[in-house]
Design a protein around this motif. Sequence first.
Motif, PDB file in Angstrom:
ATOM      1  N   ALA A 135       0.770  17.404 -13.353  1.00  0.00           N
ATOM      2  CA  ALA A 135       1.711  16.411 -12.838  1.00  0.00           C
ATOM      3  C   ALA A 135       2.914  16.270 -13.765  1.00  0.00           C
ATOM      4  CB  ALA A 135       1.004  15.070 -12.657  1.00  0.00           C
ATOM      5  N   ASN A 136       2.652  16.262 -15.068  1.00  0.00           N
ATOM      6  CA  ASN A 136       3.741  16.162 -16.046  1.00  0.00           C
ATOM      7  C   ASN A 136       4.716  17.319 -15.894  1.00  0.00           C
ATOM      8  OD1 ASN A 136       4.718  17.291 -18.847  1.00  0.00           O
ATOM      9  ND2 ASN A 136       4.549  15.068 -19.111  1.00  0.00           N
ATOM     10  N   VAL A 137       4.187  18.525 -15.818  1.00  0.00           N
ATOM     11  CA  VAL A 137       5.049  19.706 -15.734  1.00  0.00           C
ATOM     12  C   VAL A 137       5.750  19.769 -14.376  1.00  0.00           C
ATOM     13  CG1 VAL A 137       5.066  22.233 -15.795  1.00  0.00           C
ATOM     14  CG2 VAL A 137       3.652  20.950 -17.419  1.00  0.00           C
ATOM     15  N   PHE A 138       5.046  19.415 -13.316  1.00  0.00           N
ATOM     16  CA  PHE A 138       5.679  19.398 -11.993  1.00  0.00           C
ATOM     17  C   PHE A 138       6.848  18.427 -11.965  1.00  0.00           C
ATOM     18  CE2 PHE A 138       1.601  20.748  -9.491  1.00  0.00           C
ATOM     19  CZ  PHE A 138       1.740  22.034  -9.999  1.00  0.00           C
ATOM     20  N   LYS A 139       6.656  17.244 -12.519  1.00  0.00           N
ATOM     21  CA  LYS A 139       7.736  16.253 -12.540  1.00  0.00           C
ATOM     22  C   LYS A 139       8.938  16.777 -13.317  1.00  0.00           C
ATOM     23  CE  LYS A 139       6.267  12.353 -10.531  1.00  0.00           C
ATOM     24  NZ  LYS A 139       7.027  11.628  -9.475  1.00  0.00           N
ATOM     25  N   ARG A 140       8.692  17.429 -14.414  1.00  0.00           N
ATOM     26  CA  ARG A 140       9.786  17.898 -15.275  1.00  0.00           C
ATOM     27  C   ARG A 140      10.490  19.129 -14.718  1.00  0.00           C
ATOM     28  NH1 ARG A 140       6.669  18.465 -20.781  1.00  0.00           N
ATOM     29  NH2 ARG A 140       8.663  19.292 -21.539  1.00  0.00           N
ATOM     30  N   THR A 141       9.817  19.843 -13.820  1.00  0.00           N
ATOM     31  CA  THR A 141      10.414  21.068 -13.279  1.00  0.00           C
ATOM     32  C   THR A 141      10.810  20.940 -11.815  1.00  0.00           C
ATOM     33  OG1 THR A 141       8.192  21.924 -12.804  1.00  0.00           O
ATOM     34  CG2 THR A 141       9.200  22.569 -14.907  1.00  0.00           C
ATOM     35  N   GLY A 142      10.619  19.776 -11.242  1.00  0.00           N
ATOM     36  CA  GLY A 142      11.080  19.550  -9.868  1.00  0.00           C
ATOM     37  C   GLY A 142      10.162  20.065  -8.785  1.00  0.00           C
ATOM     38  N   VAL A 143       8.874  20.297  -9.084  1.00  0.00           N
ATOM     39  CA  VAL A 143       7.920  20.729  -8.061  1.00  0.00           C
ATOM     40  C   VAL A 143       7.435  19.498  -7.298  1.00  0.00           C
ATOM     41  CG1 VAL A 143       5.655  21.764  -7.612  1.00  0.00           C
ATOM     42  CG2 VAL A 143       7.166  22.754  -9.351  1.00  0.00           C
ATOM     43  N   ARG A 144       7.627  19.489  -5.987  1.00  0.00           N
ATOM     44  CA  ARG A 144       7.136  18.378  -5.165  1.00  0.00           C
ATOM     45  C   ARG A 144       5.634  18.541  -4.965  1.00  0.00           C
ATOM     46  NH1 ARG A 144       9.403  18.166   0.230  1.00  0.00           N
ATOM     47  NH2 ARG A 144      10.027  20.338   0.059  1.00  0.00           N
ATOM     48  N   PHE A 145       4.886  17.530  -5.367  1.00  0.00           N
ATOM     49  CA  PHE A 145       3.432  17.658  -5.264  1.00  0.00           C
ATOM     50  C   PHE A 145       2.806  16.350  -4.803  1.00  0.00           C
ATOM     51  CE2 PHE A 145       3.896  15.564  -9.270  1.00  0.00           C
ATOM     52  CZ  PHE A 145       2.717  14.862  -9.489  1.00  0.00           C
ATOM     53  N   HIS A 146       1.591  16.491  -4.263  1.00  0.00           N
ATOM     54  CA  HIS A 146       0.802  15.360  -3.810  1.00  0.00           C
ATOM     55  C   HIS A 146      -0.644  15.649  -4.186  1.00  0.00           C
ATOM     56  CE1 HIS A 146       4.463  14.512  -1.641  1.00  0.00           C
ATOM     57  NE2 HIS A 146       4.437  15.771  -1.255  1.00  0.00           N
ATOM     58  N   GLN A 147      -1.462  14.626  -4.231  1.00  0.00           N
ATOM     59  CA  GLN A 147      -2.827  14.777  -4.707  1.00  0.00           C
ATOM     60  C   GLN A 147      -3.838  14.291  -3.673  1.00  0.00           C
ATOM     61  OE1 GLN A 147      -3.284  13.111  -8.854  1.00  0.00           O
ATOM     62  NE2 GLN A 147      -1.213  12.399  -8.423  1.00  0.00           N
ATOM     63  N   ILE A 148      -4.936  15.006  -3.594  1.00  0.00           N
ATOM     64  CA  ILE A 148      -6.112  14.523  -2.874  1.00  0.00           C
ATOM     65  C   ILE A 148      -7.254  14.532  -3.882  1.00  0.00           C
ATOM     66  CG2 ILE A 148      -7.742  14.922  -0.999  1.00  0.00           C
ATOM     67  CD1 ILE A 148      -5.506  16.250   0.551  1.00  0.00           C
ATOM     68  N   THR A 149      -7.761  13.360  -4.182  1.00  0.00           N
ATOM     69  CA  THR A 149      -8.780  13.202  -5.212  1.00  0.00           C
ATOM     70  C   THR A 149     -10.072  12.726  -4.566  1.00  0.00           C
ATOM     71  OG1 THR A 149      -7.106  12.658  -6.880  1.00  0.00           O
ATOM     72  CG2 THR A 149      -9.380  11.994  -7.349  1.00  0.00           C
ATOM     73  N   GLY A 150     -11.166  13.407  -4.894  1.00  0.00           N
ATOM     74  CA  GLY A 150     -12.441  13.009  -4.315  1.00  0.00           C
ATOM     75  C   GLY A 150     -13.482  14.091  -4.481  1.00  0.00           C
ATOM     76  N   VAL A 151     -14.355  14.189  -3.487  1.00  0.00           N
ATOM     77  CA  VAL A 151     -15.501  15.091  -3.540  1.00  0.00           C
ATOM     78  C   VAL A 151     -15.312  16.218  -2.531  1.00  0.00           C
ATOM     79  CG1 VAL A 151     -18.018  15.259  -3.306  1.00  0.00           C
ATOM     80  CG2 VAL A 151     -16.985  13.208  -4.293  1.00  0.00           C
ATOM     81  N   LEU A 152     -15.680  17.420  -2.936  1.00  0.00           N
ATOM     82  CA  LEU A 152     -15.391  18.642  -2.185  1.00  0.00           C
ATOM     83  C   LEU A 152     -15.814  18.561  -0.723  1.00  0.00           C
ATOM     84  CD1 LEU A 152     -14.406  21.611  -2.289  1.00  0.00           C
ATOM     85  CD2 LEU A 152     -16.730  22.251  -2.983  1.00  0.00           C
ATOM     86  N   GLN A 153     -16.984  18.057  -0.435  1.00  0.00           N
ATOM     87  CA  GLN A 153     -17.494  18.060   0.928  1.00  0.00           C
ATOM     88  C   GLN A 153     -17.347  16.706   1.628  1.00  0.00           C
ATOM     89  OE1 GLN A 153     -21.174  20.154   1.658  1.00  0.00           O
ATOM     90  NE2 GLN A 153     -21.063  21.243  -0.295  1.00  0.00           N
ATOM     91  N   ASN A 154     -16.604  15.798   1.029  1.00  0.00           N
ATOM     92  CA  ASN A 154     -16.432  14.462   1.600  1.00  0.00           C
ATOM     93  C   ASN A 154     -15.503  14.509   2.804  1.00  0.00           C
ATOM     94  OD1 ASN A 154     -15.141  11.737   1.919  1.00  0.00           O
ATOM     95  ND2 ASN A 154     -16.616  11.239   0.318  1.00  0.00           N
ATOM     96  N   ASP A 155     -15.957  13.976   3.945  1.00  0.00           N
ATOM     97  CA  ASP A 155     -15.168  14.043   5.176  1.00  0.00           C
ATOM     98  C   ASP A 155     -13.865  13.255   5.063  1.00  0.00           C
ATOM     99  OD1 ASP A 155     -16.933  15.713   6.449  1.00  0.00           O
ATOM    100  OD2 ASP A 155     -18.016  14.098   7.468  1.00  0.00           O
TER     101      ASP A 155
END
Length: 470
Positions: A135-155
């Motif tokens: 996230a730090n590097v993306f912010k500093r280099t202009g990469v637009r990113f989003h996150q999905i945080t959780g469990v691999l098989q969680n619906d």
Amino acid sequence: MNIGLFGIGLEEYWNQFSGLQERLSNNLLYIQQRLEKIHPRVLNLGLVDNTDKAFEAGTRLRTGDVDLIFIYVSTYALSSTVMTVLRNHRAPVVLLNLSPGNAINYDAFNKMNDTTQMTGEWLAYCSACPVPELANVFKRTGVRFHQITGVLQNDICWEEIGDWVEAAKVAHTMNYNRLGCMGHYYSGMMDIYSDLTLQYKYFGGHMELLEVDELSALRRDVTNKQAEDRIKEFYQEFDMQPNCDPEEIRKAAVTSVALDVLTSRYKLGSMAYYYKGTGIPENKETIATIIVGNSLLTSKGIPVAGEYEIKNAQAMKIMDSFGCGGSFSEYYAVDYNDDVVLLGHDGPAHIRIAEGKIKVKPLGVYHGKVGNGLSVEMSVKQGPVTLLSIVENDRNELFFLVAEAESVAGPILEIGNTNSRYRFSCGAKEFINRWNSQGPAHHCAIGTGHMYHKLEKLAHLLNMNIVKVC
């Protein structure tokens, strides 16, 4: 639309921790298979764990013309590896920070009595570890990113992944959409005047400037059989009122056939139109008979906005691409007794989101416009709805303005227009104040379902702001 997918890890781990690479690769394969059930075009670049693979993956992403990139954060990985993949690509990035389970089995873990084996087990669960670095590097280099945080098989996580894919499909549709602009603005209606270059900036696509004269010319070539077949379609799709003049129905059918030819000729995916219809009788008849045909187009995935409202044609196309329609609307009245707002409009209606069959009625006058003829009357299906307006602000930007509401039963104005009753969680008065304070044009698109969670993702993909008022 194409989806890019790759996992990230650290090559040094594989020889140190037996089975870790295979385990993480299997997780990546699981992600690929579930993604392909949502959308079949997935380019899986594998587990990228060193610089050589990163350069190769970057090249494959570019040649694969991907619209959205999912990065599976399987374990710790160097940000330099990830940036080597992404440095020449502008597609938005979604980080899949997905643990293989809800938690490590601490009892079994601590009974291993082999610190190397224990560390390998921990590394399979440490997907969260490198995300701040990325996230730090993306912010500093202009990469637009989003996150999905959780469990691999969680619906729940997979519902969110599905929403991102659906939003990316709509962004792709808009990027390749051809919007026809036929006629001219409604004179003096300054809020709908649009910067067409700004539309290109955010949505891409193509805008074709069209003449009403061309549609009038196409009407001359419509055969009697084509007109008769279209009249039969009218009676199948609409509730044609018995007081409709057969000659007016025939004229509307001729115009509808000509509209099909016009949209096919220019490969249109949406249209905005308005024309005063004065001076040339043939053009006046074309415009006076256009509403029913435009309603058919709208129902077939080519939404049409009246009054040359280009911003709202875009909003209607977005809502239609999400599969929830997009009814062309403006304030009609406020019912303070029932605490609802009536919204609707003259002109085209969307058959697929109507409560019951749309009525076609004769009107003695088109209010505020030249001529008379057939018009359509409908209400949007009862249940959850979303209002979307594309707003052009004073900083040369576009943003989404959104409200979620309920379409409710009750009396409407039976005047041959679309109009429905909408109840807002914040109340009618507060909704109006909040909505107006954002400075939208007076039109909006209304679709079925509560769609903010998807529109928010689309706004992120288009690099736009979004404001939700309720």
